[in-house]
Design a protein around this motif. Structure first.
Motif, short mmCIF file in Angstrom:
data_model
loop_
_atom_site.label_atom_id
_atom_site.label_comp_id
_atom_site.label_asym_id
_atom_site.label_seq_id
_atom_site.Cartn_x
_atom_site.Cartn_y
_atom_site.Cartn_z
N ILE A 144 0.82 -1.21 0.00
CA ILE A 144 0.00 0.00 0.00
C ILE A 144 0.86 1.26 0.00
O ILE A 144 0.56 2.23 -0.71
N ASN A 145 1.91 1.28 0.80
CA ASN A 145 2.78 2.45 0.81
C ASN A 145 3.35 2.71 -0.58
O ASN A 145 3.37 3.86 -1.06
N ASP A 146 3.81 1.65 -1.23
CA ASP A 146 4.46 1.82 -2.54
C ASP A 146 3.46 2.23 -3.61
O ASP A 146 3.78 3.02 -4.51
N VAL A 147 2.24 1.71 -3.52
CA VAL A 147 1.21 2.11 -4.49
C VAL A 147 0.85 3.58 -4.30
O VAL A 147 0.73 4.34 -5.27
N ALA A 148 0.68 3.99 -3.04
CA ALA A 148 0.39 5.41 -2.77
C ALA A 148 1.51 6.30 -3.30
O ALA A 148 1.25 7.36 -3.89
N GLN A 149 2.73 5.88 -3.11
CA GLN A 149 3.86 6.66 -3.60
C GLN A 149 3.87 6.73 -5.12
O GLN A 149 4.20 7.78 -5.70
N ALA A 150 3.46 5.66 -5.78
CA ALA A 150 3.41 5.67 -7.24
C ALA A 150 2.39 6.68 -7.75
O ALA A 150 2.57 7.28 -8.82
N VAL A 151 1.32 6.91 -6.98
CA VAL A 151 0.32 7.92 -7.36
C VAL A 151 0.83 9.32 -7.05
O VAL A 151 0.74 10.23 -7.88
N GLN A 152 1.38 9.50 -5.85
CA GLN A 152 1.71 10.84 -5.36
C GLN A 152 3.09 11.35 -5.76
O GLN A 152 3.31 12.55 -5.83
N ARG A 153 4.05 10.42 -5.92
CA ARG A 153 5.42 10.80 -6.25
C ARG A 153 5.98 11.78 -5.23
O ARG A 153 6.50 12.85 -5.55
N SER A 154 5.87 11.40 -3.97
CA SER A 154 6.28 12.26 -2.86
C SER A 154 7.79 12.26 -2.68
O SER A 154 8.49 11.31 -3.05
N ALA A 155 8.28 13.34 -2.08
CA ALA A 155 9.70 13.42 -1.73
C ALA A 155 10.01 12.54 -0.52
O ALA A 155 11.17 12.36 -0.17
N HIS A 156 8.98 12.00 0.11
CA HIS A 156 9.15 11.12 1.28
C HIS A 156 8.46 9.79 0.97
O HIS A 156 7.33 9.53 1.40
N PRO A 157 9.11 8.91 0.24
CA PRO A 157 8.46 7.72 -0.32
C PRO A 157 7.98 6.68 0.68
O PRO A 157 7.16 5.83 0.34
N GLU A 158 8.44 6.74 1.92
CA GLU A 158 8.00 5.77 2.93
C GLU A 158 6.98 6.35 3.90
O GLU A 158 6.58 5.70 4.87
N ALA A 159 6.54 7.57 3.66
CA ALA A 159 5.73 8.29 4.64
C ALA A 159 4.33 7.72 4.82
O ALA A 159 3.69 7.93 5.85
N TYR A 160 3.82 7.01 3.84
CA TYR A 160 2.44 6.51 3.92
C TYR A 160 2.32 5.26 4.78
O TYR A 160 1.24 4.93 5.25
N ARG A 161 3.45 4.61 5.00
CA ARG A 161 3.43 3.30 5.67
C ARG A 161 2.84 3.37 7.08
O ARG A 161 2.11 2.48 7.50
N LYS A 162 3.13 4.42 7.80
CA LYS A 162 2.68 4.50 9.19
C LYS A 162 1.16 4.67 9.32
O LYS A 162 0.61 4.53 10.41
N HIS A 163 0.49 4.96 8.23
CA HIS A 163 -0.97 5.15 8.26
C HIS A 163 -1.76 3.94 7.76
O HIS A 163 -2.98 3.96 7.78
N VAL A 164 -1.05 2.91 7.31
CA VAL A 164 -1.71 1.81 6.62
C VAL A 164 -2.69 1.05 7.50
O VAL A 164 -3.83 0.77 7.10
N ASP A 165 -2.28 0.70 8.71
CA ASP A 165 -3.17 -0.11 9.57
C ASP A 165 -4.47 0.62 9.88
O ASP A 165 -5.55 0.04 9.79
N ARG A 166 -4.36 1.88 10.25
CA ARG A 166 -5.55 2.67 10.56
C ARG A 166 -6.43 2.84 9.32
O ARG A 166 -7.66 2.74 9.39
N ALA A 167 -5.79 3.07 8.17
CA ALA A 167 -6.55 3.25 6.94
C ALA A 167 -7.31 1.98 6.57
O ALA A 167 -8.46 2.04 6.11
N ARG A 168 -6.71 0.83 6.76
CA ARG A 168 -7.37 -0.44 6.43
C ARG A 168 -8.62 -0.65 7.29
O ARG A 168 -9.66 -1.09 6.80
N ILE A 169 -8.52 -0.35 8.58
CA ILE A 169 -9.66 -0.53 9.47
C ILE A 169 -10.80 0.40 9.08
O ILE A 169 -11.96 -0.02 8.96
#
Length: 285
Positions: A144-169
């Motif tokens: 999920i982090n890598d897919v989000a990064q592919a959409v956003q092309r952020s300067a912080h490519p690992e930043a989405y990972r910490k939100h994954v569990d909460r987002a899934r719930i």
């Protein structure tokens, strides 16, 4: 006992009594003071855990998840979108950001995401995110982090990972995968507004639903049970904005309680397609 010793003992006794009296007063005040008001909050609960967010975040989480349902996407799409929005904006529709970034997903007009006014429309920005998402190879089963990064092309490519569990719930509940899994506690909801709630649901779910409006209720017919549960949970998320007081879906019902996040109650099958939303009578209607 000398006079000096008697004075010392007396002083200790007086100080002890005073301390007990003060302590007792403090304890009495603590036990009898009015409790602090609870913060407005909403909670999603699934078999994997729970996630709590603010009322404003719940509004946008329900909208983002509902748009994924409207577009016929699996709940995983909403998980990716919510993880992205948590990181980019704190799940808020911001009118500012880095450079010309705006909105829930901090999309940039200069990068072709749309005009400023379009991006500030949360339905538009959510739709644009999903259009970009489905173009990512392997989005349905990739990290999920890598897919989000592919959409956003952020300067912080690992930043989405910490939100994954909460987002899934949250996505599991708000996209309708987990029935009876979302509740809100709102101390002072807005005045009841069935018409505005109907508009929100129609705009969010599109042709997936039909909405009949009454004086103090809405009857929403969905195309399938998962859509119906997404609608039901979106209605719960709309308590603060639209003044909903009750939601019924088949044998299951939820009633708003300003003192706590009320539970869903019901028995039997959760497969139903008609959602009934109730509102208190409004003097304005």
């Amino acid at each position: 006992m000398s006079r000096l010793k008697r004075l010392a003992v007396g002083a200790v006794v007086v100080l002890t009594v005073a301390a007990v009296a003060v302590g007792g007063t403090v304890v009495w005040r603590m036990l009898n003071r009015e409790p602090l008001p609870l913060a407005d909050r909403c909670t999603a609960t699934t078999s994997t855990g729970s996630a709590t967010i603010t009322a404003d975040q719940a509004y946008y989480a329900a909208l983002i998840s509902g748009v994924s349902v409207k577009r016929g996407l699996v709940p995983r799409a909403a998980s990716i979108a919510l993880a992205t929005a948590f990181q980019e904006s704190g799940l808020r529709n911001l009118d500012y950001g880095h450079a010309d970034s705006l909105g829930l997903f901090q999309q940039r007009p200069s990068q072709g995401w749309g005009t400023e006014s379009e991006i500030m429309d949360p339905w538009y920005s959510s739709t644009q995110f999903y259009k970009a998402l489905v173009k990512v190879k392997g989005w349905k089963d990739g990290d999920i982090n890598d897919v989000a990064q592919a959409v956003q092309r952020s300067a912080h490519p690992e930043a989405y990972r910490k939100h994954v569990d909460r987002a899934r719930i949250l996505a599991s509940a708000l996209a309708g995968e987990t029935p009876a899994g979302f509740s809100c506690r709102i101390g002072e909801p807005s005045d009841p507004n069935p018409d505005a709630m109907a508009s929100f649901l129609t705009k969010t779910f599109g042709k997936k639903v039909s909405v009949e409006t009454g004086a103090d209720r809405l009857v929403v017919t969905a195309d399938e049970p998962r859509t119906a549960w997404s609608v039901a949970h979106a209605a719960v998320a709309g308590v603060a904005e639209y003044g909903v007081t009750g939601v019924e879906l088949g044998n299951w019902h939820w009633t708003h309680d300003p003192r706590s996040a009320a539970a869903w109650h019901g028995t039997g099958s959760t497969d139903a397609e008609v959602v009934v939303l109730t509102f208190p009578e409004s003097p304005a209607r």
